[in-house]
Write an enzyme that holds these catalytic residues in place. Structure first.
Site, PDB file in Angstrom:
ATOM      1  CG  ASP A 107      41.608  33.279  46.782  1.00 17.20           C
ATOM      2  OD1 ASP A 107      40.577  33.529  47.119  1.00 17.20           O
ATOM      3  OD2 ASP A 107      42.338  34.200  45.822  1.00 17.20           O
ATOM      4  CD1 TRP A 165      41.467  36.574  41.022  1.00 12.36           C
ATOM      5  CD2 TRP A 165      42.351  38.376  42.393  1.00 12.36           C
ATOM      6  NE1 TRP A 165      40.695  37.750  40.958  1.00 12.36           N
ATOM      7  CE2 TRP A 165      41.349  38.926  41.700  1.00 12.36           C
ATOM      8  CE3 TRP A 165      43.337  39.056  42.888  1.00 12.36           C
ATOM      9  CZ2 TRP A 165      40.970  40.069  41.646  1.00 12.36           C
ATOM     10  CZ3 TRP A 165      42.661  40.466  43.007  1.00 12.36           C
ATOM     11  CH2 TRP A 165      41.706  40.989  42.313  1.00 12.36           C
ATOM     12  CE  LYS A 172      35.264  39.052  43.394  1.00 15.66           C
ATOM     13  NZ  LYS A 172      36.864  38.425  43.984  1.00 15.66           N
TER      14      LYS A 172
END
Ligand code: PLP
Length: 362
Positions: free
Chosen positions: A173, A104, A197
């Protein structure tokens, strides 16, 4: 049929608290005595105003946010934030520091180039297959911000503490660990997290942004890509992801009222992860892929002695109502995502299964 539900270890979209799902179900046809479903009410109505204001207020209470912080809901997932952050915060001459801790982060770094802005990768754990979080990183004093990925969903690593960036704001993030533990917000200029998530369904990204970050945003961007528009319009410049925001509000209510806040949430998450890691450490059949001091409380990545055994493990676990244990398609192996909503009962069922599987296949 709730009795047919599995223990869900999916990485995202992922398990939500059963209580929240039942609350959605019970109010689905007639939300707040409106005579309509939450998916049918106007986003300009008092019904939805109450929902979004409640979600913002709960976020501020749980994270102890002061008045400098804005809570925004943006579509496009965390992936859009990879581009929106550099587009908003960087001018042509500016640069930001990025730490590369996995898939990511790599994608976030790539987007900076795509939007024709500059960044410096000041540290990376790619040399050891992203199995650790780099320590003692030297940040640039003139960086506009430092970008970190707090929890690396695919590689199973997590920042245990956040680095001292000498006053440079961290843009983080937190897609896979937001609301899993308390945070010292002083270090953060912005936090963002795709909801799917730890806090809700996909389709909504929560962005927590400090006023001084908002003040430095570029103004020559399309409206939908400007943080300031979302802040001015309470995330309702256009139709927001109403159902997602509603679910987030219920999940945050569950953390506040049923769990009792983020200290208790963290204690519960540590307890769950410890049970799983302790078992894996005690076994010479399973091994974790992340280095010990960098291990994630949210995504436990592990390997078995062979890929054939991993395939068998995943197939047999699914038959035992343990779902989502396959590792990310890019890395293979196994992964148990044990977010906030994963229950202790689920962890115990998983460890029991792992013990039995080891015995039969060793
Ligand atoms: C899942 C994930 C993303 C991507 O999120 P989308 O909402 O699908 O764009 C980004 N960062 C991290 C850490 C993730 O876990």
């Amino acid at each position: 049929m709730t009795d047919k539900r599995i223990h869900n270890f999916n990485a995202g979209p992922a398990a939500l608290p059963l209580k929240v799902l039942k609350e959605i179900q019970a109010s689905f046809l007639n939300f707040d005595n409106s005579g309509m479903s939450i998916t049918e009410v106007s986003h300009r109505s008092k019904y939805f105003d109450n929902v979004i204001n409640s979600a913002v207020a709960r976020t501020k209470r749980l994270l102890n946010l002061d008045d400098r912080f804005h809570v925004l809901f943006i579509q496009g997932g965390a992936s859009l934030q990879f581009a929106m952050a550099p587009m908003n915060f960087l001018s042509a001459e500016d640069s930001a520091d990025y730490v590369n801790t996995g898939t990511w982060s790599t994608k976030a770094i790539k987007e900076v180039g795509i939007v024709k802005k500059n960044c410096k990768v000041v540290a990376s754990s790619e040399d050891k297959d992203f199995s650790y979080i780099p320590q003692d990183v030297k940040f640039s004093s003139n960086a506009k911000y430092v970008h970190l990925t707090s929890n690396n969903t695919i590689k199973g690593t997590q920042y245990q503490t956040f680095p001292d960036t000498k006053g440079v704001p961290i843009v983080c993030d937190m897609s896979s660990d937001i609301f899993s533990r308390p945070l010292d917000m002083e270090k953060f200029g912005m936090i963002y997290a795709g909801a799917q998530k730890n806090i809700g369904p996909s389709g909504t990204c929560m962005v927590i942004l400090r006023q001084d970050m908002l003040d430095m945003c570029n103004k020559d961007l399309p409206s939908m890509l400007r943080y300031s528009i979302y802040a001015e319009k309470n995330s309702m410049y256009n139709t927001p992801p109403c159902f997602g925001i509603y679910t987030i509000d219920l999940v945050l209510k569950w953390i506040e009222e049923d769990i009792g806040g983020l200290e208790k949430m963290e204690a519960y998450n540590i307890k769950k992860a410890d049970i799983l890691y302790d078992f894996i450490d005690s076994s010479d059949f399973y091994r974790t892929t992340a280095q010990k001091y960098s291990r994630s409380l949210m995504n436990v990545t592990f390997r078995l002695p062979s890929e054939d055994l991993e395939k068998k493990f995943i197939a047999e676990s699914a038959q035992k109502s343990l779902g989502g244990l396959k590792g990310h398609r890019s890395v293979g192996g196994c992964r148990a995502s044990i977010y906030n909503a994963t229950t202790m009962e689920g962890i115990e069922a998983l460890v029991d299964f792992m013990k039995a599987f080891e015995k039969e296949n060793k």
